[in-house]
Motif scaffolding. Structure first.
Motif, mmCIF file in Angstrom:
data_model
loop_
_atom_site.group_PDB
_atom_site.id
_atom_site.type_symbol
_atom_site.label_atom_id
_atom_site.label_comp_id
_atom_site.label_asym_id
_atom_site.label_seq_id
_atom_site.Cartn_x
_atom_site.Cartn_y
_atom_site.Cartn_z
ATOM 1 N N ASP A 137 0.831 -1.221 0.000
ATOM 2 C CA ASP A 137 0.000 0.000 0.000
ATOM 3 C C ASP A 137 0.865 1.270 0.000
ATOM 4 O OD1 ASP A 137 0.894 -0.105 2.598
ATOM 5 O OD2 ASP A 137 -1.053 -0.722 3.440
ATOM 6 N N ALA A 138 2.189 1.110 0.158
ATOM 7 C CA ALA A 138 3.071 2.288 0.091
ATOM 8 C C ALA A 138 4.059 2.153 -1.062
ATOM 9 C CB ALA A 138 3.812 2.449 1.415
ATOM 10 N N SER A 139 3.700 1.352 -2.052
ATOM 11 C CA SER A 139 4.604 1.113 -3.172
ATOM 12 C C SER A 139 3.933 1.550 -4.469
ATOM 13 C CB SER A 139 4.970 -0.377 -3.208
ATOM 14 O OG SER A 139 5.796 -0.648 -4.306
ATOM 15 N N PRO A 140 3.986 2.858 -4.752
ATOM 16 C CA PRO A 140 3.184 3.434 -5.829
ATOM 17 C C PRO A 140 3.542 2.927 -7.229
ATOM 18 C CG PRO A 140 4.769 5.043 -4.979
ATOM 19 C CD PRO A 140 4.834 3.853 -4.084
ATOM 20 N N ASN A 141 4.787 2.454 -7.426
ATOM 21 C CA ASN A 141 5.188 2.055 -8.778
ATOM 22 C C ASN A 141 4.818 0.623 -9.124
ATOM 23 O OD1 ASN A 141 6.360 4.583 -9.114
ATOM 24 N ND2 ASN A 141 8.282 3.885 -8.192
ATOM 25 N N THR A 142 4.401 -0.144 -8.096
ATOM 26 C CA THR A 142 4.173 -1.574 -8.318
ATOM 27 C C THR A 142 3.132 -1.836 -9.410
ATOM 28 O OG1 THR A 142 4.890 -2.214 -6.117
ATOM 29 C CG2 THR A 142 3.384 -3.710 -7.203
ATOM 30 N N ALA A 143 2.018 -1.108 -9.369
ATOM 31 C CA ALA A 143 0.923 -1.398 -10.302
ATOM 32 C C ALA A 143 1.400 -1.249 -11.754
ATOM 33 C CB ALA A 143 -0.253 -0.476 -10.035
ATOM 34 N N GLN A 144 2.103 -0.144 -12.044
ATOM 35 C CA GLN A 144 2.576 0.062 -13.416
ATOM 36 C C GLN A 144 3.599 -1.009 -13.812
ATOM 37 O OE1 GLN A 144 1.797 2.644 -16.139
ATOM 38 N NE2 GLN A 144 2.593 0.674 -16.816
ATOM 39 N N SER A 145 4.498 -1.342 -12.894
ATOM 40 C CA SER A 145 5.512 -2.350 -13.199
ATOM 41 C C SER A 145 4.883 -3.718 -13.433
ATOM 42 C CB SER A 145 6.522 -2.462 -12.054
ATOM 43 O OG SER A 145 7.398 -1.366 -12.079
ATOM 44 N N MET A 146 3.787 -4.002 -12.723
ATOM 45 C CA MET A 146 3.102 -5.283 -12.937
ATOM 46 C C MET A 146 2.380 -5.256 -14.285
ATOM 47 S SD MET A 146 2.978 -7.183 -9.630
ATOM 48 C CE MET A 146 1.372 -7.853 -9.481
ATOM 49 N N ALA A 147 1.776 -4.109 -14.624
ATOM 50 C CA ALA A 147 1.066 -4.002 -15.906
ATOM 51 C C ALA A 147 2.048 -4.199 -17.066
ATOM 52 C CB ALA A 147 0.367 -2.653 -16.010
#
Ligand SMILES: [Fe+2]
Ligand SMILES: [Fe+2]
Length: 316
Positions: free
Chosen positions: A201-211
């Motif tokens: 929940d404090a890792s803002p770049n994760t979603a884009q990197s997963m996409a």
């Protein structure tokens, strides 16, 4: 959407690899360069904590193993800088970014290695955590990175085993040696869990990197995998992991574990860990001392290029 963008999206969607010839969005290129560079820096800075013990290894066998391991880390750094160069980055510039503090490396290497048991615990826990992180990166969407990771992971598993074997040997030794292992485990356990990065929940770049399929699992998933893997290994070794809340949860089918001190991670990442200054100062000195090697290599390359031109002229 342009033709190039469509091609990029389709490649990602089909789980194929992006190669240096392919067009990529600027955000993908930047993220990838940053990740590969941070990874390369970590390998190179990671030579220091254990390099500290090469001259003091307790036997010729231990020294040979440690030398090989530290050399492997240098090799990992070089594959990774090369992978970053396929995205247009310049290795010299990346090194500048590291020694000027503008690019980061793994927080774990800012902790000191106080005894030889630390060498074993780093192999077991730090290389173990690295493997957890890196095995999924063998399927990362950027081809040169994914391929570098295959070889790196093979070598990391040698590192993990040599560490575990060293600890098994110490645990079969004297009480003082067992205490030394336990002390090292107490100091390295929590920093190893922090290696997976901030919570989801404090890792803002994760979603884009997963996409973009750069990353395949979230930080918390990988951290949980590491805890589940380490607990039985600790039991076999006969050491206690320093977490009173560590407990099997049959409902979740995972181990529960206590809260992580995220302030400590923030402090260490922002430059205020026990060894940050020393690590960077050493790296800077090595870079400056290597100036003559870079000059000589450039002069040699220029001479060879001249020779080639002269050779071709003669043939023509
Ligand atoms: Fe490595
Ligand atoms: Fe390693």
């Amino acid at each position: 959407m342009s033709e190039l963008e469509r091609h990029f999206e389709a490649t990602i969607a089909a789980d194929h690899r992006i190669e240096p010839r392919d067009w990529v969005p600027e955000g993908y290129r930047k993220t990838m360069v940053r990740q590969i560079a941070q990874h390369a820096h970590s390998e190179i800075i990671g030579m220091q904590p254990e390099g500290n013990w090469i001259t003091r290894a307790p036997s010729l066998r231990r020294k040979a193993i440690l030398l090989a391991k530290v050399q492997d880390e240098a090799g990992h750094g070089l594959y990774l800088y090369s992978a970053a160069e396929t995205l247009g980055a310049d290795r010299g510039e990346l090194t500048e970014m590291l020694i000027s503090g503008r690019q980061k490396y793994s927080s774990i290497f800012n902790y000191p290695t106080l005894t030889f048991a630390d060498v074993g615990v780093i192999g077991w826990l730090v290389d173990g955590a690295a493997i957890c992180n890196q095995v999924p990166l063998c399927r990362s969407s950027y081809g040169p990175y994914a391929r570098a990771m295959i070889r790196i992971c093979k070598e990391e598993s040698f590192h993990q085993r040599q560490g575990y074997e060293l600890l098994l040997t110490l645990m079969r030794g004297t009480q003082a040696q067992r205490d030394m292992v336990q002390d090292a485990v107490n100091r390295w356990w929590w920093p190893s869990l922090m290696m997976f990065g901030p919570p989801d929940d404090a890792s803002p770049n994760t979603a884009q990197s997963m996409a973009w399929k750069i990353k395949r699992h979230t930080n918390d998933e990988l951290r949980q995998r590491f805890v589940d893997m380490s607990v039985p290994q600790a039991e076999k070794l006969g050491v206690t992991l320093p977490d009173p809340l560590l407990k099997w949860n049959a409902e979740r089918n995972h181990y529960d574990f206590g809260p992580i001190d995220w302030d400590e991670l923030k402090r260490v990442i922002s430059g205020d860990g026990p060894c940050n200054k020393e690590r960077i100062a050493n790296r800077r000195r090595a870079h400056e001392d290597g100036e003559w090697v870079r000059e000589a290599a450039l002069a040699h390359a220029a001479k060879r290029a001249d020779g080639n031109r002269a050779g071709k002229a003669t043939v023509a």
